[in-house]
Design an enzyme around this catalytic site. Structure first.
Site, mmCIF file in Angstrom:
data_model
loop_
_atom_site.group_PDB
_atom_site.id
_atom_site.type_symbol
_atom_site.label_atom_id
_atom_site.label_comp_id
_atom_site.label_asym_id
_atom_site.label_seq_id
_atom_site.Cartn_x
_atom_site.Cartn_y
_atom_site.Cartn_z
ATOM 1 N N HIS A 17 0.842 -1.201 0.000
ATOM 2 C CA HIS A 17 0.000 0.000 0.000
ATOM 3 C C HIS A 17 0.879 1.255 0.000
ATOM 4 C CE1 HIS A 17 -3.130 -2.560 2.354
ATOM 5 N NE2 HIS A 17 -3.612 -2.377 1.131
ATOM 6 N N LYS A 41 -17.123 -6.416 6.879
ATOM 7 C CA LYS A 41 -15.949 -7.286 6.952
ATOM 8 C C LYS A 41 -15.465 -7.411 8.393
ATOM 9 C CE LYS A 41 -13.869 -6.657 2.388
ATOM 10 N NZ LYS A 41 -12.625 -6.254 1.699
ATOM 11 N N ARG A 90 -1.843 -5.981 -8.332
ATOM 12 C CA ARG A 90 -0.769 -6.936 -8.049
ATOM 13 C C ARG A 90 -0.651 -7.990 -9.131
ATOM 14 N NH1 ARG A 90 -3.184 -8.023 -2.231
ATOM 15 N NH2 ARG A 90 -4.935 -7.953 -3.654
ATOM 16 N N SER A 127 -3.083 -7.641 3.037
ATOM 17 C CA SER A 127 -3.329 -7.489 4.474
ATOM 18 C C SER A 127 -3.746 -8.824 5.086
ATOM 19 C CB SER A 127 -4.430 -6.443 4.713
ATOM 20 O OG SER A 127 -4.015 -5.186 4.252
HETATM 21 O O1 PNS Z 1 -8.704 -2.746 0.614
HETATM 22 P P1 PNS Z 1 -9.985 -3.174 -0.045
HETATM 23 O O2 PNS Z 1 -10.832 -4.004 0.909
HETATM 24 O O3 PNS Z 1 -9.740 -3.854 -1.362
HETATM 25 O O4 PNS Z 1 -10.792 -1.825 -0.345
HETATM 26 C C1 PNS Z 1 -11.952 -1.865 -1.101
HETATM 27 C C2 PNS Z 1 -12.620 -0.473 -1.139
HETATM 28 C C3 PNS Z 1 -12.974 -0.015 0.274
HETATM 29 C C4 PNS Z 1 -11.672 0.519 -1.759
HETATM 30 C C5 PNS Z 1 -13.868 -0.633 -2.032
HETATM 31 O O5 PNS Z 1 -14.613 -1.738 -1.595
HETATM 32 C C6 PNS Z 1 -14.753 0.586 -2.041
HETATM 33 O O6 PNS Z 1 -14.432 1.557 -2.697
HETATM 34 N N1 PNS Z 1 -15.861 0.514 -1.275
HETATM 35 C C7 PNS Z 1 -16.808 1.583 -1.152
HETATM 36 C C8 PNS Z 1 -18.115 1.276 -1.890
HETATM 37 C C9 PNS Z 1 -17.963 1.668 -3.330
HETATM 38 O O7 PNS Z 1 -17.870 2.824 -3.661
HETATM 39 N N2 PNS Z 1 -17.819 0.659 -4.204
HETATM 40 C C10 PNS Z 1 -17.510 0.891 -5.603
HETATM 41 C C11 PNS Z 1 -18.729 0.973 -6.419
HETATM 42 S S1 PNS Z 1 -18.860 -0.527 -7.294
#
Ligand code: PNS
Length: 161
Positions: A17, A41, A90, A127
């Protein structure tokens, strides 16, 4: 002012990150690291702890700040005048879902997504894996920032729930 967001769960922040955040900070005037609250989660760290770990890890970047968001990332972008979401890729396995999210976010609000290829040093890093390594007593130095590593070891010794 070119402003970008690096969104994620950061449970906890990893060196992968941090690599993406630092490279984004060289490309944009301002970078906001946005920690998603998404309660669905199962987290090892609270929102406050995840924010604190990110703040500890990004003090050297003058144009990086840390915030949190609930709901849609595009609403956070609109509220903070952010034009671009920066994500690390990745492997090809990341691409499918990230592509869908990028297209959805563009469709919803015209927000662009910039994908950065992860530094190969960190292409295996997540993570979830870091938590697993720490849980079974493995060495997490070289995987997470130093302060986050200390918190991880502490949390594994004394789990919160
Ligand atoms: O580290 P992660 O768990 O991969 O992060 C995912 C995250 C939080 C960036 C993603 O799930 C997100 O943007 N969630 C907010 C809801 C949203 O806007 N989703 C995208 C529309 S499809």
């Amino acid at each position: 002012m070119r402003r970008a967001v690096c969104p994620g769960s950061f449970d906890p922040v990893t060196l992968g990150h941090l690599d993406i955040i630092s490279r984004a900070s060289a490309l944009y005037d301002e970078v906001i690291v946005a920690v998603g609250m998404n309660a669905s989660k199962n987290r090892m760290f609270t929102l406050e702890e995840r924010i604190a770990m990110l703040q500890e890890a990004t003090t050297q970047y003058g144009n990086v700040s840390v915030d949190s968001f609930d709901g849609l990332i595009v609403d956070f972008c609109k509220a903070h005048s952010i034009q671009v979401i920066v994500k690390g890729l990745r492997a090809i396995s990341d691409f499918d879902y990230e592509l869908q999210m990028a297209q959805m976010n563009h469709g919803l609000a015209g927000i662009e997504t910039l994908f950065m290829t992860t530094n190969p040093l960190y292409s295996f890093l997540s993570s979830s894996l870091v938590k697993e390594v720490a849980t079974y007593g493995g060495d997490v130095s070289g995987l997470v920032p130093e302060a986050a590593g200390r918190r991880l070891i502490e949390r594994v010794k004394t789990p919160q729930n």
